[in-house]
Design an enzyme around this catalytic site. Sequence first.
Site, PDB file in Angstrom:
ATOM      1  N   CYS A 135       0.850  -1.182   0.000  1.00 62.44           N
ATOM      2  CA  CYS A 135       0.000   0.000   0.000  1.00 62.44           C
ATOM      3  C   CYS A 135       0.893   1.241   0.000  1.00 62.44           C
ATOM      4  O   CYS A 135       1.790   1.352   0.833  1.00 62.44           O
ATOM      5  CB  CYS A 135      -0.905  -0.010   1.228  1.00 62.44           C
ATOM      6  SG  CYS A 135      -1.879   1.494   1.432  1.00 62.44           S
ATOM      7  N   CYS A 195       0.681   3.085   3.526  1.00 65.24           N
ATOM      8  CA  CYS A 195       1.190   2.598   4.819  1.00 65.24           C
ATOM      9  C   CYS A 195       2.168   1.423   4.728  1.00 65.24           C
ATOM     10  O   CYS A 195       2.575   0.887   5.749  1.00 65.24           O
ATOM     11  CB  CYS A 195       0.019   2.213   5.714  1.00 65.24           C
ATOM     12  SG  CYS A 195      -0.823   0.696   5.201  1.00 65.24           S
ATOM     13  N   CYS A 206      -7.022  -1.228   1.736  1.00 62.59           N
ATOM     14  CA  CYS A 206      -6.004  -1.708   2.669  1.00 62.59           C
ATOM     15  C   CYS A 206      -6.608  -1.781   4.069  1.00 62.59           C
ATOM     16  O   CYS A 206      -7.228  -0.817   4.518  1.00 62.59           O
ATOM     17  CB  CYS A 206      -4.834  -0.725   2.634  1.00 62.59           C
ATOM     18  SG  CYS A 206      -3.606  -0.996   3.927  1.00 62.59           S
ATOM     19  N   CYS A 260      -4.700   1.039   6.692  1.00 62.54           N
ATOM     20  CA  CYS A 260      -4.942   2.493   6.656  1.00 62.54           C
ATOM     21  C   CYS A 260      -6.277   2.856   5.995  1.00 62.54           C
ATOM     22  O   CYS A 260      -6.642   4.024   5.967  1.00 62.54           O
ATOM     23  CB  CYS A 260      -3.798   3.215   5.962  1.00 62.54           C
ATOM     24  SG  CYS A 260      -3.729   2.993   4.168  1.00 62.54           S
ATOM     25  N   CYS A 283      -8.390  -5.421  -9.631  1.00 66.06           N
ATOM     26  CA  CYS A 283      -7.957  -4.349 -10.523  1.00 66.06           C
ATOM     27  C   CYS A 283      -7.504  -3.173  -9.671  1.00 66.06           C
ATOM     28  O   CYS A 283      -8.320  -2.512  -9.037  1.00 66.06           O
ATOM     29  CB  CYS A 283      -9.128  -3.970 -11.424  1.00 66.06           C
ATOM     30  SG  CYS A 283      -8.707  -2.764 -12.671  1.00 66.06           S
TER      31      CYS A 283
END
Length: 168
Positions: free
Chosen positions: A85, A88, A133, A136, A156
């Site tokens: 991510c 984070c 995610c 976060c 995607c």
Amino acid sequence: SMAAPLRLFAAARNSADIEAMRARWRDFLPAGFKPPEPGQALELSDEQWRAKLSAAQFDILRDDGTERAHSSPLEDEKRAGIFVCAGCELPLFSTEMKYDSGTGWPSFFTTIPDAVATKRDYKFGWTRVEYHCVRCGGHQGHIFKDGPAPTGERWCNNGAALQFLPTS
């Protein structure tokens, strides 16, 4: 006919293969990189996020934006590594989980266990499944049911929502 090659492709990867991939994602971590745990929540104010992220990253991760197709260099990334991510650094996918969907966005057929959460998105008048995610809450992309066997899933992802960390 197309049936034979598709059957071979499906036979080449089964549910046990997917579980093995999901179990060995740490093999793709760069030396010395200690990933955060999914449970280590990262909560920042909009002001803090704006200071941490680029405008494009903020638009996608915090405002559920979508980048233009074919705008991310990660679409063509094929080296061994981990996709984390961009907000984070939580690992979301390994290179093994990626495939070329031809859609213009980095695409994956499964995820690292416990890394993402989903929710329904009704923005366009039809239902889509959005995922983000778990650490976060950053928006990553949408799941479609046109991916390769055996999952049949296409995760995607917006490239700007990811950072690629090569294994070596």
